[in-house]
Scaffold this motif. Sequence first.
Motif, mmCIF file in Angstrom:
data_model
loop_
_atom_site.group_PDB
_atom_site.id
_atom_site.type_symbol
_atom_site.label_atom_id
_atom_site.label_comp_id
_atom_site.label_asym_id
_atom_site.label_seq_id
_atom_site.Cartn_x
_atom_site.Cartn_y
_atom_site.Cartn_z
ATOM 1 N N GLN A 196 -19.192 -75.759 36.940
ATOM 2 C CA GLN A 196 -18.676 -74.818 37.942
ATOM 3 C C GLN A 196 -18.289 -73.514 37.258
ATOM 4 O O GLN A 196 -17.472 -73.498 36.336
ATOM 5 N N MET A 197 -18.881 -72.435 37.722
ATOM 6 C CA MET A 197 -18.602 -71.137 37.111
ATOM 7 C C MET A 197 -17.328 -70.543 37.702
ATOM 8 O O MET A 197 -17.155 -70.475 38.920
ATOM 9 N N LEU A 198 -16.450 -70.097 36.828
ATOM 10 C CA LEU A 198 -15.229 -69.428 37.263
ATOM 11 C C LEU A 198 -15.515 -67.948 37.491
ATOM 12 O O LEU A 198 -16.459 -67.395 36.928
ATOM 13 N N PRO A 199 -14.684 -67.271 38.281
ATOM 14 C CA PRO A 199 -14.827 -65.813 38.382
ATOM 15 C C PRO A 199 -14.457 -65.166 37.054
ATOM 16 O O PRO A 199 -14.046 -65.844 36.106
ATOM 17 N N SER A 200 -14.573 -63.853 36.975
ATOM 18 C CA SER A 200 -14.242 -63.159 35.731
ATOM 19 C C SER A 200 -12.772 -63.386 35.380
ATOM 20 O O SER A 200 -11.931 -63.656 36.245
ATOM 21 N N GLU A 201 -12.469 -63.285 34.089
ATOM 22 C CA GLU A 201 -11.092 -63.499 33.654
ATOM 23 C C GLU A 201 -10.156 -62.443 34.238
ATOM 24 O O GLU A 201 -8.989 -62.723 34.492
#
Length: 235
Positions: A196-201
Amino acid sequence: MRGPRSIEIWKMGAVNYLEALKLQEKLTSDRKTHKIKDTLLSLQHPPTFTLGKRRTVHNVLVSEAELQAMGAELHYTERGGDATFHGPHQAILYPVISLRDIGIGARKYVENLESTMIELASLYGIKARAGQTGETGVWVGQRKIGAIGVRISSGVTSHGLAFNIDPDLNYFKHIVPCGIPDKEVTSLQKEVGLGQMLPSEQVIHEQLVSCFTKIFGYTGITWRDKTSVSSDAKE
């Protein structure tokens, strides 16, 4: 009845630990004398290990020379708490706020910091909890996802919390995190799963700030980026 609460958010990006410490000391002094309003630093550090005021050096498992060889620094602080690691891909908040002005005590303050990280984890479907007896910080099951270490002087706070977005967890093997042996350290990325890809930090940092301001009841919020605060930081 207290009026609306206002706070200034400083988005600092990556900041050397000693630079951040010096800045907190200046801001704390200015907050005590009412030169500034409540201020929240949102940042991250290069690889850094810190110890609290109890100086529990035995919880650092390698020598300072070995830490330096791996590109990490070791610093001694006056905050509460035990051995902690700070590094890239970790969201750090350092609140410099007057507890007297917002009308809460030290225990409630720490509980609110815990709630801030629990709220952020919940945005990603992760059920986190506050530490139980003998634990500090915020946990997912028996795995620690967020650390807390604070200092309160004349009712004004400094230091704060660190939430693991996706740091290199191998660094934590070189310490007994927060003095609690035989417990894992985890991260948001690890808990949601590598698929699962997280949004940008930057988005996650801003979400953490939003959770903080919501839980502490701030309604007047001013954002400043690193460029606009650099002159203040150097004064």
